[in-house]
Design an enzyme around this catalytic site. Structure first.
Site, PDB file in Angstrom:
ATOM      1  N   ARG A 117      27.042  37.969  24.314  1.00 13.47           N
ATOM      2  CA  ARG A 117      25.599  37.705  24.352  1.00 13.47           C
ATOM      3  C   ARG A 117      25.150  37.375  25.770  1.00 13.47           C
ATOM      4  O   ARG A 117      24.148  37.897  26.268  1.00 13.47           O
ATOM      5  CB  ARG A 117      25.288  36.532  23.416  1.00 13.47           C
ATOM      6  CG  ARG A 117      23.825  36.095  23.344  1.00 13.47           C
ATOM      7  CD  ARG A 117      23.729  34.865  22.450  1.00 13.47           C
ATOM      8  NE  ARG A 117      22.361  34.494  22.095  1.00 13.47           N
ATOM      9  CZ  ARG A 117      21.624  33.600  22.723  1.00 13.47           C
ATOM     10  NH1 ARG A 117      22.131  32.963  23.795  1.00 13.47           N
ATOM     11  NH2 ARG A 117      20.395  33.311  22.312  1.00 13.47           N
TER      12      ARG A 117
ATOM     13  N   HIS B 215      14.053  35.843  24.319  1.00 14.54           N
ATOM     14  CA  HIS B 215      13.255  35.825  23.083  1.00 14.54           C
ATOM     15  C   HIS B 215      11.926  36.565  23.248  1.00 14.54           C
ATOM     16  O   HIS B 215      10.878  36.107  22.810  1.00 14.54           O
ATOM     17  CB  HIS B 215      13.041  34.384  22.598  1.00 14.54           C
ATOM     18  CG  HIS B 215      14.340  33.665  22.381  1.00 14.54           C
ATOM     19  ND1 HIS B 215      15.190  33.976  21.332  1.00 14.54           N
ATOM     20  CD2 HIS B 215      14.960  32.703  23.090  1.00 14.54           C
ATOM     21  CE1 HIS B 215      16.271  33.214  21.420  1.00 14.54           C
ATOM     22  NE2 HIS B 215      16.163  32.446  22.486  1.00 14.54           N
TER      23      HIS B 215
END
Length: 294
Positions: free
Chosen positions: A113, A195
């Site tokens: 990630r 995000h």
């Protein structure tokens, strides 16, 4: 009911985890295993590195994950969660803590990630900004009417929302937000638009890794960032985890739902106490504490 909460990026500090390493044979074993899995001695950077060393993306995310997860594992029989949640990166720590992921797979996913997010950041200059003192709906409206990519990214607590997007759009939105009465609209020292839709390349890369990882039945529900609801189904957990990189972190809504569902004590597991502060701002009467080595 005991709610265990796990911090995200920004909670790191020089010397993190050293007390665990020195005082727990289990922690020592897990830290050494982590060095082998990652292919470099992350313990050297965590225990002795500077704040600058710890800011490197490939280090920051695994370091916080390791501090949280290893601390949870050293709690032994006293670790009895009725529910868990993690802020952004912290969701991976929470999923190891509640048995959905094993330690090795959790660490590998966090490492992948971090690298995928760094690649996405390198592809397009982007940033985030903290907005204080405005209603969420007004921040959302101003973001939607700003040219370029800028979206609400972290709903941290009432009156504190982080926006994310390309640099020009974030700067324009900050000016508009100040005009609208924001107490502050401050660009953060981060290297990318986490995000937000700009994380799509990272989401695709991480999705493949998540799909190829075994997820087990959790011992208690996780309140995931994407839905702010209790989730127990492994396939739903996977889908929400994949969506997380491009979707907002609904932390305020998650805590509210946990309280509604019966949470009476929030224990922060990992470096710092930022989440305890946010919980108190969301619900002033909430009882909070930090996990400590037993």
């Amino acid at each position: 009911m005991n709610a265990y909460i796990f911090p995200g990026q920004g909670a790191q500090f020089s010397g993190m985890g050293l007390d665990l390493y020195k005082n727990s044979p289990l922690a020592q074993k897990l830290f050494e295993q982590a060095n082998d899995i990652l292919g470099f001695n992350i313990t050297d950077i965590m225990f002795e590195g500077s704040a600058e060393d710890l800011k490197e993306t490939k280090v920051t995310q695994p370091a916080i994950f390791l501090h949280s997860v290893i601390l949870a594992k050293t709690l032994g029989d006293s670790f009895k969660p009725d529910m868990v949640a993690g802020h952004s990166l912290g969701e991976f720590s929470a999923l190891v803590a509640n048995g959905t992921l094993n330690f090795e797979d959790g660490l590998k996913l966090v490492s992948q990630r971090a690298l995928a997010m760094q690649k996405a950041c390198d592809m397009q200059p982007s940033t985030m900004a903290a907005v204080l003192g405005l209603e969420d709906s007004l921040v959302e409206k101003i973001c939607a009417s700003t040219e370029g990519v800028v979206v609400a990214a972290n709903y941290n607590c009432p009156g504190q929302l982080v926006i994310s997007g390309d640099i020009d759009a974030v700067n324009k939105a900050c000016e508009a937000l100040k005009t609208a009465g924001a107490k502050r609209a401050l660009v953060l020292p981060v290297g990318g638009a986490f995000h937000s839709p700009l994380m799509e390349p990272a989401r695709e890369e991480l999705a493949a890794a998540i799909e190829n990882t075994v997820f087990s039945k959790p011992i208690c529900p996780i309140y995931q960032n994407v839905t702010a609801q209790a989730v127990l189904n492994e396939n739903d957990i996977k889908a929400n985890l994949i969506s997380q990189l491009t979707a907002p972190v609904r932390w305020s809504q998650s805590v509210q739902q946990m309280i509604y569902d019966g949470a009476t004590l929030f224990t922060e597991v990992g470096p710092g106490n930022v989440l305890q502060g946010l919980v108190k701002k969301i619900y002033r009467d909430a009882e909070t504490t930090s996990a400590t080595l037993s």
